[in-house]
Design a protein around this motif. Structure first.
Motif, PDB file in Angstrom:
ATOM      1  N   ILE A 108       0.847  -1.202   0.000  1.00 24.24           N
ATOM      2  CA  ILE A 108       0.000   0.000   0.000  1.00 24.24           C
ATOM      3  C   ILE A 108       0.882   1.251   0.000  1.00 24.24           C
ATOM      4  N   GLY A 109       1.946   1.222   0.806  1.00 20.30           N
ATOM      5  CA  GLY A 109       2.879   2.350   0.815  1.00 20.30           C
ATOM      6  C   GLY A 109       3.508   2.579  -0.545  1.00 20.30           C
ATOM      7  N   ASN A 110       3.872   1.503  -1.227  1.00 26.86           N
ATOM      8  CA  ASN A 110       4.472   1.630  -2.562  1.00 26.86           C
ATOM      9  C   ASN A 110       3.501   2.266  -3.554  1.00 26.86           C
ATOM     10  N   ILE A 111       2.244   1.840  -3.483  1.00 26.05           N
ATOM     11  CA  ILE A 111       1.231   2.396  -4.399  1.00 26.05           C
ATOM     12  C   ILE A 111       1.012   3.874  -4.114  1.00 26.05           C
ATOM     13  N   LEU A 112       0.950   4.234  -2.844  1.00 26.80           N
ATOM     14  CA  LEU A 112       0.749   5.645  -2.484  1.00 26.80           C
ATOM     15  C   LEU A 112       1.923   6.505  -2.955  1.00 26.80           C
ATOM     16  N   MET A 113       3.132   5.984  -2.910  1.00 25.29           N
ATOM     17  CA  MET A 113       4.285   6.718  -3.420  1.00 25.29           C
ATOM     18  C   MET A 113       4.172   6.912  -4.928  1.00 25.29           C
ATOM     19  N   GLN A 117       1.347  10.417  -3.092  1.00 26.07           N
ATOM     20  CA  GLN A 117       0.693  10.652  -1.805  1.00 26.07           C
ATOM     21  C   GLN A 117       1.679  10.294  -0.698  1.00 26.07           C
ATOM     22  N   CYS A 118       2.695  11.125  -0.556  1.00 23.43           N
ATOM     23  CA  CYS A 118       3.819  10.791   0.326  1.00 23.43           C
ATOM     24  C   CYS A 118       3.420  10.751   1.797  1.00 23.43           C
ATOM     25  N   LYS A 119       2.593  11.684   2.208  1.00 26.26           N
ATOM     26  CA  LYS A 119       2.180  11.733   3.610  1.00 26.26           C
ATOM     27  C   LYS A 119       1.433  10.462   3.988  1.00 26.26           C
ATOM     28  N   GLU A 120       0.533   9.999   3.121  1.00 23.89           N
ATOM     29  CA  GLU A 120      -0.216   8.775   3.379  1.00 23.89           C
ATOM     30  C   GLU A 120       0.692   7.552   3.330  1.00 23.89           C
ATOM     31  N   ALA A 121       1.702   7.602   2.439  1.00 18.96           N
ATOM     32  CA  ALA A 121       2.643   6.484   2.336  1.00 18.96           C
ATOM     33  C   ALA A 121       3.442   6.322   3.627  1.00 18.96           C
ATOM     34  N   VAL A 122       3.796   7.427   4.282  1.00 15.97           N
ATOM     35  CA  VAL A 122       4.520   7.360   5.553  1.00 15.97           C
ATOM     36  C   VAL A 122       3.730   6.536   6.570  1.00 15.97           C
ATOM     37  N   GLU A 123       2.428   6.792   6.657  1.00 19.33           N
ATOM     38  CA  GLU A 123       1.596   6.062   7.615  1.00 19.33           C
ATOM     39  C   GLU A 123       1.494   4.583   7.253  1.00 19.33           C
ATOM     40  N   ALA A 124       1.436   4.275   5.943  1.00 17.56           N
ATOM     41  CA  ALA A 124       1.348   2.876   5.521  1.00 17.56           C
ATOM     42  C   ALA A 124       2.622   2.119   5.883  1.00 17.56           C
ATOM     43  N   GLU A 137      13.877  -3.048   4.250  1.00 17.85           N
ATOM     44  CA  GLU A 137      13.363  -2.469   3.000  1.00 17.85           C
ATOM     45  C   GLU A 137      12.210  -1.503   3.299  1.00 17.85           C
ATOM     46  N   THR A 138      11.325  -1.924   4.189  1.00 17.23           N
ATOM     47  CA  THR A 138      10.218  -1.048   4.584  1.00 17.23           C
ATOM     48  C   THR A 138      10.746   0.188   5.293  1.00 17.23           C
ATOM     49  N   ARG A 139      11.762   0.002   6.136  1.00 19.05           N
ATOM     50  CA  ARG A 139      12.342   1.128   6.863  1.00 19.05           C
ATOM     51  C   ARG A 139      12.978   2.130   5.886  1.00 19.05           C
ATOM     52  N   TYR A 140      13.651   1.619   4.877  1.00 18.20           N
ATOM     53  CA  TYR A 140      14.259   2.487   3.859  1.00 18.20           C
ATOM     54  C   TYR A 140      13.174   3.273   3.112  1.00 18.20           C
ATOM     55  N   ASN A 141      12.118   2.570   2.709  1.00 21.01           N
ATOM     56  CA  ASN A 141      11.020   3.242   2.007  1.00 21.01           C
ATOM     57  C   ASN A 141      10.357   4.312   2.881  1.00 21.01           C
ATOM     58  N   LEU A 142      10.289   4.041   4.172  1.00 24.30           N
ATOM     59  CA  LEU A 142       9.733   5.028   5.097  1.00 24.30           C
ATOM     60  C   LEU A 142      10.569   6.300   5.092  1.00 24.30           C
ATOM     61  N   GLY A 143      11.890   6.160   5.088  1.00 25.69           N
ATOM     62  CA  GLY A 143      12.759   7.341   5.050  1.00 25.69           C
ATOM     63  C   GLY A 143      12.551   8.148   3.778  1.00 25.69           C
ATOM     64  N   ILE A 144      12.434   7.478   2.639  1.00 26.55           N
ATOM     65  CA  ILE A 144      12.187   8.160   1.369  1.00 26.55           C
ATOM     66  C   ILE A 144      10.842   8.885   1.409  1.00 26.55           C
ATOM     67  N   ALA A 145       9.837   8.218   1.964  1.00 23.84           N
ATOM     68  CA  ALA A 145       8.503   8.815   2.034  1.00 23.84           C
ATOM     69  C   ALA A 145       8.493  10.053   2.924  1.00 23.84           C
ATOM     70  N   LYS A 146       9.260  10.030   4.011  1.00 25.44           N
ATOM     71  CA  LYS A 146       9.310  11.199   4.904  1.00 25.44           C
ATOM     72  C   LYS A 146       9.925  12.401   4.199  1.00 25.44           C
ATOM     73  N   CYS A 148       9.982  12.949   0.971  1.00 30.51           N
ATOM     74  CA  CYS A 148       9.006  13.385  -0.037  1.00 30.51           C
ATOM     75  C   CYS A 148       7.874  14.187   0.606  1.00 30.51           C
ATOM     76  N   ALA A 149       7.377  13.713   1.757  1.00 32.31           N
ATOM     77  CA  ALA A 149       6.290  14.403   2.443  1.00 32.31           C
ATOM     78  C   ALA A 149       6.721  15.796   2.901  1.00 32.31           C
ATOM     79  N   ALA A 150       7.974  15.916   3.387  1.00 31.58           N
ATOM     80  CA  ALA A 150       8.478  17.216   3.830  1.00 31.58           C
ATOM     81  C   ALA A 150       8.588  18.184   2.659  1.00 31.58           C
ATOM     82  N   GLU A 151       9.065  17.697   1.517  1.00 28.78           N
ATOM     83  CA  GLU A 151       9.172  18.556   0.333  1.00 28.78           C
ATOM     84  C   GLU A 151       7.802  19.016  -0.143  1.00 28.78           C
ATOM     85  N   GLN A 152       6.843  18.110  -0.119  1.00 35.55           N
ATOM     86  CA  GLN A 152       5.489  18.476  -0.533  1.00 35.55           C
ATOM     87  C   GLN A 152       4.880  19.516   0.401  1.00 35.55           C
TER      88      GLN A 152
END
Length: 285
Positions: A108-113, A117-124, A137-146, A148-152
């Protein structure tokens, strides 16, 4: 008699339970077969046929998490992200183990990215880590999502500030236009008042001229007659020139002519003097 009926009822219930278990087992076997078929088709990049196989699996056993999850995965790999997200959200409801929930939330996080939808991906991704904190891998994706969410968020704040500045400038422009229109109106009112005053002055002047013309057509009054008589008397009192003598006016004219003649003579003499003057110029070394 009652005992016989009770035994018969138990046998019937047992028999129905066995038939139900057989049906569930058969449905589960068919669902698994369809899931396996769908997995094979995905391996061949045949996402359309894989989707049909997963749908059949869900039809045989609607609560099967694997079928719903794999169908969502098929949509995801084919680029149909909204359909994939819908199916994976269904899989969250049917998942019974942490391992299943971890996989579902991760995807779900991957799809949101993919949908930005970076903010929603962080929660997923956070939900996925709650079910399996060891997945790097999930932890790495979480860092990328954070990130992205900050930039947005920064971009949204910038857009908000730009819009507020635009609105402020627009309001100021409207105020300036109102003030300009007001000044223009005041100027028009002043011009109109000035034209009105000029018109009134012209009317008064025309009225005065009309009255003067009327006065010209009337007999002169006694005051004007008296003024004329006084002027005549002054003319009579002036000394009249005697025969053979010059009048004061003639004497004055003669003196003026003599003065002019003398000035011309003086100018001529001065001109003669200037002819012998040599102009010296200084030489520079």
């Amino acid at each position: 008699m009652k005992i016989g009926l009770y035994i018969l009822l138990l046998l019937s219930t047992f028999s129905f339970s066995q038939e139900q278990d057989k049906a569930q087992l058969l449905a589960s076997k068919k669902a698994n077969d369809y899931v396996f078929q769908g997995n094979t088709l995905i391996g061949d990049d045949d996402y359309v046929s894989a989707e049909m196989a997963y749908r059949k699996a869900i039809s045989e056993r609607p609560e099967t998490t694997e079928g719903i999850y794999n169908l969502g995965t098929a949509y995801y790999k084919s680029g149909a992200y909204n359909e994939a997200l819908y199916r994976l959200e269904q899989a969250v409801q049917t998942a019974s183990t942490k391992a299943e929930k971890h996989k579902v939330f991760h995807n779900i996080g991957n799809i949101l990215m993919k949908n930005k939808q970076c903010k929603e991906a962080v929660e997923a991704y956070k939900s996925a880590l709650r079910n399996d904190p060891t997945d790097n891998e999930t932890r790495y994706n979480l860092g990328i999502a954070k990130v992205c969410a900050a930039e947005q968020k920064d971009q949204e704040d910038q857009n908000k500030d730009d819009q507020e500045n635009k609105d402020d400038n627009k309001d100021q422009e409207n105020e300036d236009n109102k003030e300009e229109n007001k000044d223009s109106k005041d100027g028009d009112d002043k011009e109109e008042e000035k034209n009105k005053d000029n018109k009134e002055g012209d009317d008064k002047e025309d009225k005065k001229d009309s009255e003067d013309k009327k006065e010209d057509g009337k007999p002169k009054d006694d005051k004007e007659d008296q003024g004329k008589e006084g002027q005549d008397k002054k003319e009579e009192q002036k000394p009249q020139p005697q025969p053979g003598q010059l009048s004061p006016q003639q004497i004055e004219s003669l003196l003026e002519a003599m003065g002019n003649q003398e000035q011309k003579v003086q100018e001529k003499m001065n001109a003669e003097k200037q002819k012998g003057v040599i102009i010296k110029t200084d030489k520079d070394w």
